[in-house]
Each structure stands twice: as structure tokens, then as C-alpha cells.
Design a protein around this motif. Structure first.
Motif, PDB file in Angstrom:
ATOM      1  N   GLY A  79      73.994 127.951  92.266  1.00  0.00           N
ATOM      2  CA  GLY A  79      74.930 127.581  91.108  1.00  0.00           C
ATOM      3  C   GLY A  79      75.764 126.290  91.305  1.00  0.00           C
ATOM      4  N   LEU A  80      75.228 125.599  92.355  1.00  0.00           N
ATOM      5  CA  LEU A  80      76.008 124.286  92.597  1.00  0.00           C
ATOM      6  C   LEU A  80      75.215 123.184  92.173  1.00  0.00           C
ATOM      7  N   LYS A  81      76.039 122.236  91.319  1.00  0.00           N
ATOM      8  CA  LYS A  81      75.639 120.719  91.033  1.00  0.00           C
ATOM      9  C   LYS A  81      75.627 119.973  92.308  1.00  0.00           C
ATOM     10  N   VAL A  82      74.619 118.942  92.216  1.00  0.00           N
ATOM     11  CA  VAL A  82      74.649 117.952  93.383  1.00  0.00           C
ATOM     12  C   VAL A  82      74.559 116.540  92.903  1.00  0.00           C
ATOM     13  N   MET A  83      75.583 115.896  93.494  1.00  0.00           N
ATOM     14  CA  MET A  83      75.887 114.444  93.171  1.00  0.00           C
ATOM     15  C   MET A  83      75.702 113.708  94.489  1.00  0.00           C
ATOM     16  N   ILE A  84      75.325 112.661  94.319  1.00  0.00           N
ATOM     17  CA  ILE A  84      74.820 111.652  95.678  1.00  0.00           C
ATOM     18  C   ILE A  84      75.502 110.380  95.481  1.00  0.00           C
ATOM     19  N   ASP A  85      75.600 109.560  96.506  1.00  0.00           N
ATOM     20  CA  ASP A  85      76.451 108.517  96.594  1.00  0.00           C
ATOM     21  C   ASP A  85      75.553 107.245  96.230  1.00  0.00           C
ATOM     22  N   LEU A  86      75.920 106.583  95.378  1.00  0.00           N
ATOM     23  CA  LEU A  86      75.192 105.216  95.159  1.00  0.00           C
ATOM     24  C   LEU A  86      75.894 104.033  95.454  1.00  0.00           C
ATOM     25  N   VAL A  87      75.246 103.175  96.299  1.00  0.00           N
ATOM     26  CA  VAL A  87      76.050 101.937  96.934  1.00  0.00           C
ATOM     27  C   VAL A  87      75.234 100.806  96.296  1.00  0.00           C
ATOM     28  N   MET A  88      75.820 100.228  95.120  1.00  0.00           N
ATOM     29  CA  MET A  88      75.358  99.391  94.313  1.00  0.00           C
ATOM     30  C   MET A  88      75.864  98.152  94.231  1.00  0.00           C
ATOM     31  N   SER A  89      76.970  97.817  95.295  1.00  0.00           N
ATOM     32  CA  SER A  89      77.677  96.365  95.424  1.00  0.00           C
ATOM     33  C   SER A  89      77.105  95.518  96.297  1.00  0.00           C
ATOM     34  N   HIS A  90      76.224  96.232  97.492  1.00  0.00           N
ATOM     35  CA  HIS A  90      75.529  95.559  98.353  1.00  0.00           C
ATOM     36  C   HIS A  90      74.523  96.337  98.994  1.00  0.00           C
ATOM     37  N   SER A  91      73.578  95.723  99.642  1.00  0.00           N
ATOM     38  CA  SER A  91      72.545  96.431 100.461  1.00  0.00           C
ATOM     39  C   SER A  91      72.643  96.020 101.878  1.00  0.00           C
ATOM     40  N   SER A  92      71.688  96.624 102.508  1.00  0.00           N
ATOM     41  CA  SER A  92      71.393  96.368 103.780  1.00  0.00           C
ATOM     42  C   SER A  92      70.719  94.863 103.746  1.00  0.00           C
ATOM     43  N   ASP A  93      71.161  93.996 104.928  1.00  0.00           N
ATOM     44  CA  ASP A  93      70.169  92.611 105.184  1.00  0.00           C
ATOM     45  C   ASP A  93      68.804  93.002 105.400  1.00  0.00           C
ATOM     46  N   GLN A  94      68.401  94.324 105.650  1.00  0.00           N
ATOM     47  CA  GLN A  94      67.214  94.519 105.876  1.00  0.00           C
ATOM     48  C   GLN A  94      66.197  94.896 104.512  1.00  0.00           C
ATOM     49  N   HIS A  95      67.039  95.005 103.474  1.00  0.00           N
ATOM     50  CA  HIS A  95      66.470  95.470 102.295  1.00  0.00           C
ATOM     51  C   HIS A  95      65.122  94.337 101.853  1.00  0.00           C
ATOM     52  N   PRO A  96      63.858  94.624 101.533  1.00  0.00           N
ATOM     53  CA  PRO A  96      63.078  93.422 101.005  1.00  0.00           C
ATOM     54  C   PRO A  96      63.728  92.746 100.028  1.00  0.00           C
ATOM     55  N   TRP A  97      64.732  93.186  99.314  1.00  0.00           N
ATOM     56  CA  TRP A  97      65.051  92.108  98.298  1.00  0.00           C
ATOM     57  C   TRP A  97      65.888  91.162  99.097  1.00  0.00           C
ATOM     58  N   PHE A  98      66.830  91.412  99.994  1.00  0.00           N
ATOM     59  CA  PHE A  98      67.348  90.418 100.700  1.00  0.00           C
ATOM     60  C   PHE A  98      66.556  89.619 101.592  1.00  0.00           C
ATOM     61  N   ILE A  99      65.570  90.086 102.109  1.00  0.00           N
ATOM     62  CA  ILE A  99      64.678  89.263 103.181  1.00  0.00           C
ATOM     63  C   ILE A  99      63.927  88.163 102.066  1.00  0.00           C
ATOM     64  N   GLU A 100      63.573  88.748 100.870  1.00  0.00           N
ATOM     65  CA  GLU A 100      62.794  87.806  99.996  1.00  0.00           C
ATOM     66  C   GLU A 100      64.010  86.550  99.606  1.00  0.00           C
ATOM     67  N   SER A 101      65.240  87.125  99.124  1.00  0.00           N
ATOM     68  CA  SER A 101      66.123  86.529  98.672  1.00  0.00           C
ATOM     69  C   SER A 101      66.317  85.214  99.748  1.00  0.00           C
ATOM     70  N   ARG A 102      66.441  85.479 101.000  1.00  0.00           N
ATOM     71  CA  ARG A 102      66.949  84.380 101.924  1.00  0.00           C
ATOM     72  C   ARG A 102      66.028  83.593 102.332  1.00  0.00           C
ATOM     73  N   SER A 103      64.829  83.636 102.025  1.00  0.00           N
ATOM     74  CA  SER A 103      63.632  83.039 102.315  1.00  0.00           C
ATOM     75  C   SER A 103      63.498  81.630 101.951  1.00  0.00           C
ATOM     76  N   SER A 104      63.996  81.376 100.924  1.00  0.00           N
ATOM     77  CA  SER A 104      64.364  80.027 100.261  1.00  0.00           C
ATOM     78  C   SER A 104      65.119  80.176  99.076  1.00  0.00           C
ATOM     79  N   ARG A 105      65.420  78.848  98.582  1.00  0.00           N
ATOM     80  CA  ARG A 105      66.284  78.722  97.208  1.00  0.00           C
ATOM     81  C   ARG A 105      65.465  79.071  96.103  1.00  0.00           C
ATOM     82  N   PHE A 106      64.341  79.138  96.170  1.00  0.00           N
ATOM     83  CA  PHE A 106      63.302  79.145  95.075  1.00  0.00           C
ATOM     84  C   PHE A 106      62.481  80.252  94.588  1.00  0.00           C
ATOM     85  N   ASN A 107      62.673  81.374  95.530  1.00  0.00           N
ATOM     86  CA  ASN A 107      61.725  82.576  95.201  1.00  0.00           C
ATOM     87  C   ASN A 107      62.143  83.289  94.108  1.00  0.00           C
ATOM     88  N   PRO A 108      61.671  84.535  93.681  1.00  0.00           N
ATOM     89  CA  PRO A 108      61.670  85.121  92.532  1.00  0.00           C
ATOM     90  C   PRO A 108      63.178  85.956  92.810  1.00  0.00           C
TER      91      PRO A 108
END
Length: 551
Positions: free
Chosen positions: A102-131
């Protein structure tokens, strides 16, 4: 199908209003595999404790894939479980068991930032012109090579870090390994909303949104103005942190956030009976922001600010001040109150450091929290009356504490493992010879097993008072009306429908007396306090309380 059966099958979209939410810090709740670190299977095994306590829901701090620089608040994969905590299958089993209980479950969402190991950031830092080049907040240096503006990180120093590959700075409100996502980019918003749907499909009932007011930054990157020293407040950051020296007009709290929160709420509405609570990290205009984010029934169902998580002593005047300020800032909004969490000194130590009877203090604080207007978060171990642990520098794990030691000792003191059995190895938390943080001896003496069944214990008081709260819906749903102050006695009424309850709390170590307000009152029992009623006079023992129903 009968009408009764149909009603039972219909989800209660309003379940969150007045809910008691039990916060679980997964590293420290229960270790199931003997590695000294808590995990999802451990949480599942201990859910009966939360159910028997009387909570309505659990909130689990991050368990996503992460390099753990900030212990899960640096996410490298938003849609998977870190192997340290188990697997997605383990999470699904946790959801099933919680719902069975009978317990509801809430989880923590961290949407303001990610880890610098996230694939999104790895791609983002690779150049100024990537997707994904614009998925994070990048900016050129000033002509002299210094950061683009004066914004500061909560964890100390500049909020900008130089990246030699792009020859630009990226923004980080927290650790340098936690780059800020650029939510001005619609693709970033879409990706985060898709991630939200992923967890909703796995059966979660809601979310706690980390640092909800940090999502957007000023596009023009304008400098924050200095803050008048008289307005500095140490509730967002410790007093030794220069972060408190600025008025944070441009690095957070931006108006663009309102439209994103509407988009987020629309995703919640795609599923039945989902709720979210936002953490508003701002000591300067926190309640004002809470009002903005919970207004209109199209953004957050509820938010919490730091008023009751701050160092300011809790007094009758302070309780009224906070509730009145919330009512003024958010007349149509809904708060979620907490006295302790994973980021602040446990309240029994923060407010009761010089109190002789800590258990009586813990009981009265619980009762005050559980009778406030709003929903409530209880942090694991709070129901045991746990104090802040004194962690030696050699045992520190928190980068925040390491940065500002010894003036600020970080957050490890409130994150030590849960204590279950005083007689067992590591108090029943783990079979490992060493746990990720040490367990204080004084905590082991307060273990669940040592308190269970003892009517005088803090644990049994929480159980008893939560049952008392359930018996009276006025506590969950009702309005609050403060009465005239009377020394150290906090006095208010809770009103809902035809029921009016009187709540009196002696917030001092000395006996006190106060008069009943006008009207006929019937004393209530079942809450664990023994106060004498003599005519129109209520005699309150030290740290005592009295409750009555209007006849």
C-alpha cells in the motif's frame, strides 16, 4: 461491477495532498549483498518497516548509473540502475512489493545537471559543432581568459570550468563533474521528458525534483549583483561559502522554468494519479518561488523550500512565521514540509543540541511536523530520534564537506547507515566488516529492534502519532489557524469540513500552562501525550502537547 468496486479501482489523483512520505537514502538503508553499501533489494526487504510505521509513500534518492562523485546526484545514465544498487529487475520488484504493502513510490529526478561521464556531455564537449554541442551551458572566456561572468558554484568557487577541447567554459552549479544541462534547448527538454515517461512506465507514482529552480540560466549571462550582508542566509549554503554573497538573479530562478514545468506536468497527466514535489533551493525568495511553481494546477502539485531545514531555532513564532509566509506567497499552493533530509544536519541535533531530554524533544518535533498544513517528508532514522553523527575527516566521503572542512563538515553526518538491530554486526545494516560510512555507537543503541514495542520510545511515538493523524483527516487536508502566542506554547487549530481540532505544544524543557480558546473542547487521546485539563486551563509538561476536538 459494483459502484464500490469501481470506486476502489479508480486511482486517487489527490493522494499526495497531506501524504506522509518516507525518504530513503539508498546507500544507507539496507545492504543485501555484504559490500557495505545499501541497495534496492535491501530497500525491498525493509519496506515492511515503512508500512508498519504508517507512511503513505517512499521517496528514494537517486539510484541511477553514476560515477558517484556526488553519490548519485551526478547521473551518467538516466534510464538504468547503477550496478552498485542492483538492476532494473530489482527496481521492478521493489515497486511491486511497495504497492502490495500500500505504499506509493516516488523517485528523485536530477534534471538540472548530469555527470560529465554522461554520453550527452561526452559528445557535447567533443566539438562546438556536434549534434549535442548546445545540450549544456557553454560560453567563451572573457578577453582576459577569465570566466564569462561572476556566477558561483554551491560547492565552492566559480560556476565555470575551462574545457581545453572546446576552448570554452561550461557551467556547473555544483561539482565541476556535474555540468549544467541547457534547458533552453527544446531537444534537451524532450529527452528529459522521455526519461520521465520511462520511469512512469515502470510503475512509479511520482517524483521528487532535485534543485527544481536551477533548471534555467539567464541567456545573456549577466553578472549576479552583490547581496547586502544583512540579507545573507546560510540555509542554501553554509555560512563559510561565498555563494551566500550574491543575489542569485541570473544563474537560477528564471521565468522560463514555468513553461517547462507545465510541459512536465502534462507528462504526469498522461498517467493516472502521479504527483511531484520540487526542491526549491533558495534562501532569498524560496517561498515566493514555491508559490509560483505550485500555482494554477498546471505545474507542481507541491514544493518545499528550506525554511524548516535551516539552522534557525524552531520556536512558536518561527512556525507561525513560516506558515503565514507560505500562505501569503502561495495562497492556492501546497507545501511539503520536512525537518531533516540527506543534505542538512539532523534536526534533533540542529535544534536540540543543548536539550537534555533528546527523546522528548524528538517526540514533540515529530508531532509539530505531522500537524502542519501540508504534506510531510520523514527522513530515514528520524523516527528513531537519530542525532547527527560526528564523522572523522579520514572517514569523510562528501566532497562538499572535504572542500569546507572543518568549518563545515559536510553532509555525511546525516547519511550514516540505518540501524536495525543493536546486537547484530553493523547494527543489522550489513554483514560487511566496513560500511561506506561508519555507524556511531550512539546510533546502534537506538536501533529499530531496541525501540520496537517500547511505548516510551521515539519509534513507537511516530507509529502512534501517524495512526492518530490518519484517524483525523483534518491533519492531512485541513486549514491552519494560529492562536495568540503564549510564551513557549505553540497554539493553532486545524479545520476541515465539520471538524475543528486544537493543537497545543509546549516547546520548552519546563512545564507550562495555557488557556483553552473560547468554545467547548473535548480532549483527545491516542497520541501519546499526558497533559492535564483543569477547567479552562491546560497543564503541559516539559515538551508536552495537548489535542482537543471542538464539541
Amino acid at each position: 461491477m459494483t459502484i464500490a468496486a469501481a470506486a476502489t479501482a479508480t486511482p486517487d489523483k489527490d493522494w499526495w495532498r497531506g501524504a506522509v512520505i518516507y525518504q530513503i537514502y539508498p546507500r544507507s538503508f539496507q545492504d543485501s549483498n555484504g559490500d557495505g553499501i545499501g541497495d534496492l533489494k535491501g530497500i525491498t526487504a525493509r519496506l515492511p518497516h515503512v508500512s508498519v510505521l504508517g507512511a503513505d509513500a517512499i521517496w528514494i534518492s537517486p539510484f541511477f548509473t553514476s560515477p558517484m562523485r556526488d553519490f548519485g546526484y551526478d547521473v551518467s545514465n538516466y534510464t538504468d540502475v547503477d550496478p552498485m544498487f542492483g538492476s532494473l529487475s530489482d527496481f521492478d520488484s521493489l515497486i511491486a512489493e511497495a504497492h502490495r504493502l500500500g505504499l506509493k513510490v516516488m523517485i528523485d529526478l536530477v534534471m538540472s545537471h548530469s555527470s560529465d561521464q554522461h554520453p550527452w556531455f561526452i559528445e557535447s564537449r567533443s566539438s562546438r559543432f556536434n549534434p549535442k554541442s548546445d545540450w549544456y551551458v557553454w560560453a567563451d572566456a572573457r578577453p582576459d581568459g577569465t570566466p564569462p561572468n561572476n556566477w558561483l558554484s554551491i560547492f565552492g568557487g566559480s560556476a565555470w570550468h575551462w574545457d581545453p577541447t572546446r576552448m570554452q567554459y561550461y557551467m556547473h552549479n555544483f561539482l565541476t563533474s556535474q555540468p549544467d544541462l541547457n534547458l533552453h534547448n527544446a531537444e534537451v527538454q524532450d529527452a528529459l521528458l522521455d526519461m520521465t515517461r520511462f520511469w512512469l512506465r515502470h510503475g512509479v507514482d511520482g517524483f521528487r525534483l532535485d534543485t527544481i529552480n536551477f533548471y534555467f540560466h539567464d541567456k545573456e549571462l549577466r553578472d549576479n549583483p552583490a547581496l547586502d550582508p544583512s540579507r545573507r542566509n546560510a540555509s542554501t549554503a553554509p555560512a563559510v561559502n561565498p555563494y551566500n554573497f550574491q543575489e542569485h538573479l541570473y544563474d537560477k530562478n528564471r521565468p522560463e522554468n514555468l513553461e517547462f514545468l507545465r510541459r512536465f506536468r502534462a507528462v504526469l497527466e498522461e498517467f493516472p494519479a502521479i504527483a511531484a514535489v520540487g526542491e526549491v533551493g533558495d534562501s532569498q525568495r524560496g517561498l515566493e518561488i514555491v508559490g509560483e511553481y505550485t500555482s494554477g494546477n498546471d505545474k507542481m502539485q507541491m514544493c518545499y523550500a528550506f525554511e524548516f531545514l535551516a539552522p534557525d531555532p524552531l520556536t512558536p513564532a518561527r512556525v507561525r512565521e513560516v506558515q503565514d509566509a507560505f500562505s501569503a506567497a502561495a495562497p492556492d499552493g501546497w507545501a511539503c514540509w520536512a525537518f531533516s533530509n540527506h543534505d542538512v544536519v539532523r534536526h534533533v541535533s540542529r535544534w536540540g543540541h543543548d536539550v537534555a531530554d533528546r527523546e522528548a524533544f524528538a517526540r514533540i518535533m515529530a508531532s509539530i511536523l505531522l500537524t502542519q498544513r501540508g504534506s510531510v517528508c520523514i527522513y530515514q532514522g528520524e523516527e528513531l530520534g537519530l542525532t547527527e553523527a560526528d564523522i572523522a575527516y579520514a572517514d569523510l566521503q562528501d566532497p562538499y564537506g572535504i572542500q569546507f572542512w572543518p568549518e563545515f563538515k559536510g553532509r555525511d553526518g546525516c547519511r550514516t547507515p540505518m540501524v536495525w538491530d543493536a546486537q547484530a554486526l553493523q547494527a543489522g545494516f550489513s554483514t560487511s566488516e566496513k560500511t561506506w560510512l561508519p555507524i556511531p555507537v550512539e546510533h546502534q543503541l537506538k536501533a529499530v529492534g531496541a525501540q520496537y514495542g517500547d511505548p516510551a520510545s521515539v519509534l513507537e511515538h511516530y507509529r502512534r502519532f501517524l495512526a492518530f493523524r490518519r484517524q483525523h483527516p483534518v491533519f492531512a487536508k485541513g486549514d491552519i489557524l494560529f492562536l495568540a502566542e503564549d510564551g513557549d506554547v505553540l497554539r493553532y487549530k486545524r479545520q476541515y469540513g465539520n471538524e475543528t481540532l486544537l493543537c497545543l505544544f509546549n516547546m520548552s524543557p519546563n512545564a507550562a500552562s495555557t488557556d483553552l480558546p473560547v468554545g467547548e473542547w473535548e480532549a483527545l487521546s491516542g497520541h501519546g501525550f499526558d497533559s492535564a485539563l483543569e477547567g479552562r486551563q491546560v497543564e503541559l509538561p516539559a515538551w508536552g502537547a495537548f489535542f482537543a476536538r471542538h464539541a
